[in-house]
Design a protein around this motif. Sequence first.
Motif, PDB file in Angstrom:
ATOM      1  N   THR A  74       0.832  -1.206   0.000  1.00 15.14           N
ATOM      2  CA  THR A  74       0.000   0.000   0.000  1.00 15.14           C
ATOM      3  C   THR A  74       0.866   1.256   0.000  1.00 15.14           C
ATOM      4  OG1 THR A  74      -1.727  -1.171   1.206  1.00 15.14           O
ATOM      5  CG2 THR A  74      -1.829   1.219   1.237  1.00 15.14           C
ATOM      6  N   PHE A  75       1.908   1.265   0.819  1.00 10.43           N
ATOM      7  CA  PHE A  75       2.800   2.427   0.874  1.00 10.43           C
ATOM      8  C   PHE A  75       3.483   2.648  -0.481  1.00 10.43           C
ATOM      9  CE2 PHE A  75       7.074   4.139   1.515  1.00 10.43           C
ATOM     10  CZ  PHE A  75       6.744   5.375   2.035  1.00 10.43           C
ATOM     11  N   LEU A  76       3.989   1.561  -1.093  1.00 13.23           N
ATOM     12  CA  LEU A  76       4.691   1.713  -2.355  1.00 13.23           C
ATOM     13  C   LEU A  76       3.778   2.174  -3.483  1.00 13.23           C
ATOM     14  CD1 LEU A  76       7.017  -1.407  -2.240  1.00 13.23           C
ATOM     15  CD2 LEU A  76       7.691   0.991  -2.019  1.00 13.23           C
ATOM     16  N   LEU A  77       2.554   1.709  -3.507  1.00 12.70           N
ATOM     17  CA  LEU A  77       1.645   2.081  -4.583  1.00 12.70           C
ATOM     18  C   LEU A  77       1.021   3.454  -4.400  1.00 12.70           C
ATOM     19  CD1 LEU A  77      -0.167  -1.276  -5.338  1.00 12.70           C
ATOM     20  CD2 LEU A  77       1.533  -0.118  -6.736  1.00 12.70           C
ATOM     21  N   LEU A  78       0.802   3.860  -3.169  1.00  7.64           N
ATOM     22  CA  LEU A  78       0.107   5.121  -2.935  1.00  7.64           C
ATOM     23  C   LEU A  78       1.039   6.280  -2.599  1.00  7.64           C
ATOM     24  CD1 LEU A  78      -2.986   3.870  -0.945  1.00  7.64           C
ATOM     25  CD2 LEU A  78      -2.795   4.341  -3.379  1.00  7.64           C
ATOM     26  N   HIS A  79       2.323   6.020  -2.485  1.00  7.61           N
ATOM     27  CA  HIS A  79       3.263   7.080  -2.135  1.00  7.61           C
ATOM     28  C   HIS A  79       3.729   7.823  -3.365  1.00  7.61           C
ATOM     29  CE1 HIS A  79       6.099   9.240   0.235  1.00  7.61           C
ATOM     30  NE2 HIS A  79       7.123   8.810  -0.491  1.00  7.61           N
TER      31      HIS A  79
END
Length: 79
Positions: A74-79
């Motif tokens: 989630t962090f990698l895709l939404l950052h």
Amino acid sequence: MSMSPQQVTAFQAMGGFTPQQSTTLFIGLVLSSALLFAAWALASGYRGWATGQISQAKFVGLTLKVILIYILLTFLLLH
């Protein structure tokens, strides 16, 4: 590399949606697939723990790994 205004116009004319909307769709599909995998993994782990095939420590480890993977994705895709 970003698209030029002419490329964005052509993309919208042929696709019917903006490049940002297609990115949002792709991210949503990836995260929903990851969530389905997490649910399957946790359900399988719970069944194994409930029937005594795996220990409670292994089930807790599985749960922590699944949660960590989903948070990182989630962090990698939404950052």
